[in-house]
Write an enzyme that holds these catalytic residues in place. Structure first.
Site, PDB file in Angstrom:
ATOM      1  N   ASP A  86       0.857  -1.182   0.000  1.00 19.19           N
ATOM      2  CA  ASP A  86       0.000   0.000   0.000  1.00 19.19           C
ATOM      3  C   ASP A  86       0.900   1.241   0.000  1.00 19.19           C
ATOM      4  OD1 ASP A  86      -1.674   2.079   0.626  1.00 19.19           O
ATOM      5  OD2 ASP A  86      -2.486   1.179   2.462  1.00 19.19           O
ATOM      6  N   VAL A  87       0.809   2.069  -1.043  1.00 20.64           N
ATOM      7  CA  VAL A  87       1.707   3.238  -1.107  1.00 20.64           C
ATOM      8  C   VAL A  87       1.423   4.257  -0.008  1.00 20.64           C
ATOM      9  CG1 VAL A  87       2.267   3.088  -3.588  1.00 20.64           C
ATOM     10  CG2 VAL A  87       0.294   4.459  -2.841  1.00 20.64           C
ATOM     11  N   ASN A 112       2.576   6.617  -9.968  1.00 23.32           N
ATOM     12  CA  ASN A 112       1.377   6.528 -10.797  1.00 23.32           C
ATOM     13  C   ASN A 112       0.138   6.106 -10.017  1.00 23.32           C
ATOM     14  OD1 ASN A 112      -0.194   5.848 -13.420  1.00 23.32           O
ATOM     15  ND2 ASN A 112      -0.121   3.916 -12.292  1.00 23.32           N
ATOM     16  N   TYR A 119      -9.380  14.911  -5.014  1.00 17.81           N
ATOM     17  CA  TYR A 119      -8.559  14.494  -6.161  1.00 17.81           C
ATOM     18  C   TYR A 119      -7.790  15.700  -6.724  1.00 17.81           C
ATOM     19  CZ  TYR A 119      -7.444  12.170 -10.609  1.00 17.81           C
ATOM     20  OH  TYR A 119      -6.800  11.620 -11.681  1.00 17.81           O
ATOM     21  N   LYS A 147      -3.748  16.347  -6.667  1.00 21.36           N
ATOM     22  CA  LYS A 147      -2.973  16.490  -7.908  1.00 21.36           C
ATOM     23  C   LYS A 147      -2.256  17.845  -7.965  1.00 21.36           C
ATOM     24  CE  LYS A 147      -3.945  12.447  -9.672  1.00 21.36           C
ATOM     25  NZ  LYS A 147      -2.899  11.430  -9.754  1.00 21.36           N
TER      26      LYS A 147
HETATM   27  C1  BGC Z   1      -9.475  11.291 -14.193  1.00 26.81           C
HETATM   28  C2  BGC Z   1     -10.457  10.738 -15.193  1.00 26.81           C
HETATM   29  C3  BGC Z   1     -11.080  11.887 -15.996  1.00 26.81           C
HETATM   30  C4  BGC Z   1     -10.017  12.800 -16.556  1.00 26.81           C
HETATM   31  C5  BGC Z   1     -10.600  14.019 -17.256  1.00 26.81           C
HETATM   32  C6  BGC Z   1      -8.487  12.159 -14.898  1.00 26.81           C
HETATM   33  O1  BGC Z   1      -7.553  12.658 -14.005  1.00 26.81           O
HETATM   34  O2  BGC Z   1      -8.826  10.202 -13.544  1.00 26.81           O
HETATM   35  O3  BGC Z   1     -11.459  10.005 -14.520  1.00 26.81           O
HETATM   36  O4  BGC Z   1     -11.842  11.362 -17.065  1.00 26.81           O
HETATM   37  O5  BGC Z   1      -9.173  13.236 -15.509  1.00 26.81           O
HETATM   38  O6  BGC Z   1     -11.564  14.677 -16.503  1.00 26.81           O
END
Ligand code: BGC
Length: 272
Positions: free
Chosen positions: A77-78, A104, A170, A174
């Site tokens: 598990d990272v 990744n 998310y 990122k």
């Molecule tokens: C997500 C995808 C999405 C894409 C564009 C990616 O970072 O993992 O689920 O389709 O971005 O929105």
């Protein structure tokens, strides 16, 4: 590949990764699997990391070996520091110290608006997508700095730039990974270690299957891309092999978008 590789090398254009040990986290499927395949084709010894898809990881290892390459699978598990330390120790013993790390492994998480979401889900996305790359980079740095060579590639997303309602964890992870990339690049430049990020757009993988397998949401997604297609995992594999190679010898601290033009506001082709 060997013959062409030789010709290109003689011409001073080398994507060759022979002798390099490359760890690709989350390479039992999707983008990671493609990156691992491209690295193996370029001659790297590949550490295929998986979390739960052991069979798929072992199948990829068999495929690479049957094509004449070197690969081995490592589970863990990272987002667990002890798992990450153990993965790196096992790779040291089996393949040698990591020369190329690709962070990744990642998850989108469940779509939920802030306030209607579950804080544990939010933290899990941050743990896998941001803390994981930090733990792995930490181990990689220990091995790369003393050898004055290495490349770290962080897989971010167009959502390091584009806000995405319902996916605040998310996007935050990122964007955080992008700043981590730049900071680490600054720390490591004098040690001959490059740190870069790839921001994939909409690539056809299991992570977004529910979107591309439904004609309506697929059309909506295609309207957000300048080129008339979704990305394929190979598009990312190719970019990763380039960035890991000597062809990218003076590239550090930046994100390369591999998104078919998602970031060029395709909606502005008309109107405005
Ligand atoms: C997500 C995808 C999405 C894409 C564009 C990616 O970072 O993992 O689920 O389709 O971005 O929105």
């Amino acid at each position: 590949m060997a013959e062409n590789g030789m010709n290109l090398r003689q011409a001073g254009i080398s994507l060759d990764l022979s002798g390099k040990v490359a760890l690709v986290t989350g390479s039992s499927s999707g983008l990671g699997m493609s990156i691992a395949r491209y690295f193996a084709k370029a001659g790297a010894k590949v550490a295929v990391h998986y979390h739960s898809e052991k069979d798929q990881a072992e199948q990829l290892v068999r495929e690479i070996i049957s094509n004449g390459g070197v690969a081995s699978a490592f589970g863990g598990d990272v987002s667990s520091l002890s798992d990450v330390e153990s993965i790196f120790r096992q790779i040291d013993q089996k393949l040698g110290p990591v020369d190329v790390l690709v962070n990744n492994a990642g998850i989108d998480g469940k779509r939920a608006l802030c306030g209607e979401d579950n804080p544990e889900d939010w933290q899990k996305v941050i743990a896998i997508n941001l803390v994981g790359p930090y733990y792995c980079s930490r181990e990689a740095v220990k091995r790369m700095k003393s050898r004055r060579s290495g490349v770290i590639i962080n897989i971010t997303s167009v959502h390091e730039f584009i806000p995405w309602a319902g996916y605040s964890a998310y996007g935050s992870a990122k964007a955080g990974l992008s700043m981590f990339t730049k900071t680490l690049a600054q720390e490591l430049a004098e040690f001959g270690v490059r740190v870069v990020a790839i921001a994939p757009g909409a690539i056809k993988t299991p992570i977004n299957r529910d979107v591309w397998s439904n004609p309506e949401s697929l059309k909506d997604l295609l309207d957000k891309i300048a080129m008339p297609r979704l990305g394929e995992p190979e598009d990312i594999g190719k970019a990763a092999v380039f960035l890991a190679s000597d062809l990218a010898s003076y590239i550090t601290g930046v994100t390369i978008s591999v998104d078919g033009g998602m970031l060029i506001y395709p909606a502005f082709k008309h109107g405005g």
